[in-house]
Design an enzyme around this catalytic site. Sequence first.
Site, PDB file in Angstrom:
ATOM      1  N   PRO A   1       0.810  -1.214   0.000  1.00  0.00           N
ATOM      2  CA  PRO A   1       0.000   0.000   0.000  1.00  0.00           C
ATOM      3  C   PRO A   1       0.842   1.262   0.000  1.00  0.00           C
ATOM      4  O   PRO A   1       1.740   1.422   0.816  1.00  0.00           O
ATOM      5  CB  PRO A   1      -0.788  -0.112   1.311  1.00  0.00           C
ATOM      6  CG  PRO A   1      -0.632  -1.514   1.764  1.00  0.00           C
ATOM      7  CD  PRO A   1       0.663  -1.972   1.233  1.00  0.00           C
ATOM      8  N   GLU A   2       0.568   2.132  -0.924  1.00  0.00           N
ATOM      9  CA  GLU A   2       1.067   3.503  -0.863  1.00  0.00           C
ATOM     10  C   GLU A   2      -0.145   4.390  -0.606  1.00  0.00           C
ATOM     11  O   GLU A   2      -1.227   3.894  -0.306  1.00  0.00           O
ATOM     12  CB  GLU A   2       1.785   3.876  -2.165  1.00  0.00           C
ATOM     13  CG  GLU A   2       3.086   3.086  -2.351  1.00  0.00           C
ATOM     14  CD  GLU A   2       3.981   3.661  -3.431  1.00  0.00           C
ATOM     15  OE1 GLU A   2       3.934   4.875  -3.662  1.00  0.00           O
ATOM     16  OE2 GLU A   2       4.726   2.897  -4.047  1.00  0.00           O
TER      17      GLU A   2
END
Length: 272
Positions: free
Chosen positions: A2-3
């Site tokens: 996840p960014e």
Amino acid sequence: MPELPEVETVKRGLLPLIGQRWRHVTVRRADLRRPLDASAFSPWRDATVCAVTRRAKVVALELVRADGARAYLRFHLGMSGRLYFTDPASEWLPHEHLELAFSASVLRFRDPRRFGWCDLLPADDYASWSATLAPEPFSPELTPEWAMRRAGRSSIKAVLLSGRVVVGVGNIYACEALYRAGIAPQRLAATLSAEEWAKLIAAVRAVLEAAIAAGGTSLRDYVTVDGAPGWFQVQLAVYGRAGQPCVRCGTPIERIVQQGRSTWWCPRCQAG
DNA sequence: CGCGCTGCCTGGAAGC
DNA sequence: TGCTTCCAGGCAGCGC
């Protein structure tokens, strides 16, 4: 992995928790990236979720107690963390470390690689933590002038990843934004002009906006809180594309290593 | 203090 | 085919 766009997508998926009361926490495994301290949770039982927020790559539930006190339940998804709703009676899956029961929903945290963490902070501490971070990508505080003051001595790629100019930009979007702005990743950040910073800031915003609109990037194992995959991957121009032709000029995309991290770039489009 | 390198952790892929 | 090695990622901690 996840960014910011993935975390933003998770945040939006958690909005149904607003108005619910937090009832119970079950910890199956406390040795996450940061040890999980469930004892800090107990004073906040029966507090109401009044907001869902995100700061950098951290998603948080804002809790308000009957006496008016506020706290933030923070989650960092690390690189393999997921947060999703489940049935109260459903069996525990492998790598599910934490369950939070609310008045109408049950939330589970699963993280095979355990780079993620979860904690609960009084509102004052949350505010102090947030104040130490650089601006969000979409904040008006993020300007070329601010960036030039904070540029430091590293390469532009390292500066984007470091969070000292802007938070929430990880390896994927750092590569994509530099490509879109036509800036070589090896350039020293201090050598960027105001015009180049303006272009780069716009590129960061554009790639993040597109990724959020698509529901976040999915490389291998990212899914939304509803279990739907986020397939932004097809739109990545350089990330992971070593040897493949640049979509703009056909030059083979190159992979280099900076600060121990892979960078993909087009040596022709990013000649600057 | 700023900067870069290392380790944390696991599963999937690549190499022998 | 089965084993080993490498790699991905964010970020804290360390040493220069």
